[in-house]
Design an enzyme around this catalytic site. Structure first.
Site, PDB file in Angstrom:
ATOM      1  N   LYS A 166     -24.459  29.141  17.343  1.00 37.33           N
ATOM      2  CA  LYS A 166     -24.208  27.688  17.362  1.00 37.33           C
ATOM      3  C   LYS A 166     -25.406  26.968  17.963  1.00 37.33           C
ATOM      4  O   LYS A 166     -25.840  25.938  17.460  1.00 37.33           O
ATOM      5  CB  LYS A 166     -22.991  27.395  18.254  1.00 37.33           C
ATOM      6  CG  LYS A 166     -21.654  27.471  17.564  1.00 37.33           C
ATOM      7  CD  LYS A 166     -20.605  26.864  18.485  1.00 37.33           C
ATOM      8  CE  LYS A 166     -19.221  26.974  17.917  1.00 37.33           C
ATOM      9  NZ  LYS A 166     -18.183  26.480  18.831  1.00 37.33           N
TER      10      LYS A 166
ATOM     11  N   GLU B 205     -12.085  37.722  16.628  1.00 40.70           N
ATOM     12  CA  GLU B 205     -12.702  36.951  17.713  1.00 40.70           C
ATOM     13  C   GLU B 205     -12.114  37.316  19.069  1.00 40.70           C
ATOM     14  O   GLU B 205     -12.782  37.218  20.089  1.00 40.70           O
ATOM     15  CB  GLU B 205     -12.503  35.443  17.458  1.00 40.70           C
ATOM     16  CG  GLU B 205     -13.813  34.700  17.356  1.00 40.70           C
ATOM     17  CD  GLU B 205     -13.666  33.236  16.991  1.00 40.70           C
ATOM     18  OE1 GLU B 205     -14.308  32.829  16.023  1.00 40.70           O
ATOM     19  OE2 GLU B 205     -12.915  32.481  17.646  1.00 40.70           O
TER      20      GLU B 205
ATOM     21  N   HIS C  22      -6.314  47.388  -7.487  1.00 39.34           N
ATOM     22  CA  HIS C  22      -7.292  47.643  -8.547  1.00 39.34           C
ATOM     23  C   HIS C  22      -8.712  47.392  -8.060  1.00 39.34           C
ATOM     24  O   HIS C  22      -9.615  47.177  -8.868  1.00 39.34           O
ATOM     25  CB  HIS C  22      -6.960  46.763  -9.761  1.00 39.34           C
ATOM     26  CG  HIS C  22      -5.571  47.013 -10.276  1.00 39.34           C
ATOM     27  ND1 HIS C  22      -5.286  47.994 -11.185  1.00 39.34           N
ATOM     28  CD2 HIS C  22      -4.378  46.442  -9.942  1.00 39.34           C
ATOM     29  CE1 HIS C  22      -3.978  48.004 -11.430  1.00 39.34           C
ATOM     30  NE2 HIS C  22      -3.408  47.071 -10.671  1.00 39.34           N
TER      31      HIS C  22
END
Ligand code: PA5
Length: 451
Positions: A424, A282, A311
């Site tokens: 938003k 951010e 892995h």
């Protein structure tokens, strides 16, 4: 005290690493960045040198410890730091211990994602009569936080419990809805300094109250950050871990390595990688430079867990695109260790007998580091002698400062997040928030939907 080993960021340890000349070419630039960041006195530095924030948390210690559970309600910068602190500094079975076994400290839960299955499970687990809800939002307007807040207010109402006795807000000292409600309803509220953005706020009451509630030595945490800051301000950048981390990431980015993997070899430290991801993403992912040019800047943070992701990810890191740096978090001494008994005599297994699990973990880290280097893939280690509050405080400060330095070097503003806003606002519109009814957003022209 944290230690840093950046050897494998450099030539000749890693072929294609940073050369002496390349490092020399940015030395002055990085030194000037350090000077500028120190002079700008960022909010994340001010907050640790202002005792009033820690005092505000200590002042309510007795009240907080009168509860059995703390539910932290917040998201992004308002939760990731507290999650990292709780996971690093309490044992994995913390919430299963009795209050006595927890030395009187609280079980801790988080309502972050508005995933109803998750939220319902948390609410099933706690008795509201024994619970303090810490509602954290700098802006006081984040939908996820306000939704959860109303859910728990509803719960308190149904149980006939007084909200002022079970809720505390952690929010902007003056602005926002939560501050207003706190005043109107005499609900306690802690301050988040005005000059402090969410992702830089872990060492303010945002992280300090949850940490104190689960038994973390918050003074040690702040002391660690203060001592780290002294090193961050050192203009001799080879003695300055934040400056060296920034210089290395900056130089490797120039070589096309703009993915930053953080790989703790410790489950307890894994959430630090989540905290780092938000801080790095951010803060540094920006469309515009400081002078208004479109730059689409940024480094992509990735988290991986050692040894589990050996892995899963290491094949890619070794042989895939050469676009990454890897930062290992190493623990020198775990709180506990387990001896591996010798059960079988076969060569394929007997070498493990008599060793400890931590020996295997450490050998795997070294093996991965060396294998990466032999493939020309740079890495560094941050070494935690043990996992303790002081060193975690240091870690936060080094990364906050390094992020500010990266912002300066990349010539972008690391403290804003305009790219989060549009999404938003569209959500507000979809959820029927007043004032956002007419918000337009493009529908896809060609719909590809497969049932
Ligand atoms: O770093 C940030 O600013 C964001 O991630 C915020 O912390 C997040 O969006 C939550 O915001 P608020 O604390 O205002 O609810």
């Amino acid at each position: 005290m944290l230690r840093f080993d950046l050897s494998f960021m450099f030539e000749p340890n890693t072929k294609g690493g940073i050369s002496e000349e390349e490092f020399a070419s940015v030395r002055d630039q990085v030194t000037k960045s350090v000077e500028r960041v120190v002079k700008s006195r960022p909010g994340f530095v001010n907050v640790i040198f202002d005792r009033s924030y820690m005092d505000s948390v200590e002042d309510i210690r007795q009240w907080v410890l009168s509860f059995n559970n703390l539910v932290v309600i917040g998201i992004g910068g308002s939760s990731l730091g507290a999650v990292a602190l709780a996971n690093a500094l309490t044992p994995p079975d913390w919430n299963y211990l009795t209050k006595q076994e927890r030395s009187g400290y609280l079980r801790i839960f988080f309502l972050e994602n508005v995933d109803p299955d998750q939220a319902a499970a948390v609410l099933d687990e706690i008795d509201p009569r024994e619970t303090l809800f810490d509602v954290i939002s700098k802006s006081g307007s984040t939908a996820e936080c306000l939704a959860h807040y109303q859910v728990i207010r509803g719960l308190l109402q149904i149980r006939g419990l007084n909200p002022a006795e079970h809720i505390i807000f952690t929010t902007d000292p003056r602005k926002g809805l939560l501050r207003q409600i706190a005043k109107n309803e005499k609900i306690q509220a802690l301050d988040i300094p005005q000059d402090l953005g969410g992702r830089f706020s872990v060492l303010s009451p945002v992280g300090l109250l949850p940490a104190m509630a689960c038994g973390v030595d918050i003074k040690a945490l702040i002391d660690g950050a203060k001592d780290a800051y002294l090193k961050c301000a050192d203009l001799n950048i080879e003695k300055n871990p934040a400056a060296m981390m920034a210089a290395c990431h900056y130089l490797h980015k120039k070589k096309g390595r703009n993915i930053s993997v953080m790989m703790p070899y410790s489950n307890r430290l894994f959430s630090l990688a989540d905290w780092f991801r938000q801080l790095w993403a951010e803060s540094l992912g920006k469309k515009y430079s400081l002078d208004g040019q479109i730059v689409n800047e940024g480094l992509t943070p990735i988290k991986a867990l050692g040894v589990v992701d050996q892995h899963s990810q290491i094949q890619l890191y070794n042989e895939g695109p050469d676009d990454k740096t890897i930062t290992f978090l190493e623990v020198e001494r775990f709180d506990r260790d387990i001896l591996i008994p010798t059960i079988h005599e076969n060569d394929e297994i007997s070498y493990l007998g008599g060793k400890k699990l931590a020996d295997l973990l450490k050998s795997e880290l070294t093996g991965t580091e060396r294998a990466l280097a032999s493939n020309g893939r740079p890495s560094m280690r941050i070494i935690f002698p043990t996992i303790n509050a002081y060193d975690i405080g240091q870690f936060f400060m080094y990364y906050e400062f390094a992020t500010a330095l990266m912002g300066d070097l990349l010539m972008i503003n690391p403290y804003d997040q305009p790219g989060v806003e549009l999404g938003k606002r569209i959500t507000y519109s979809l959820m029927g928030r007043k004032g956002f009814e007419v918000l337009k957003f493009p529908e896809p022209v060609k719909k590809v939907v497969i049932d």
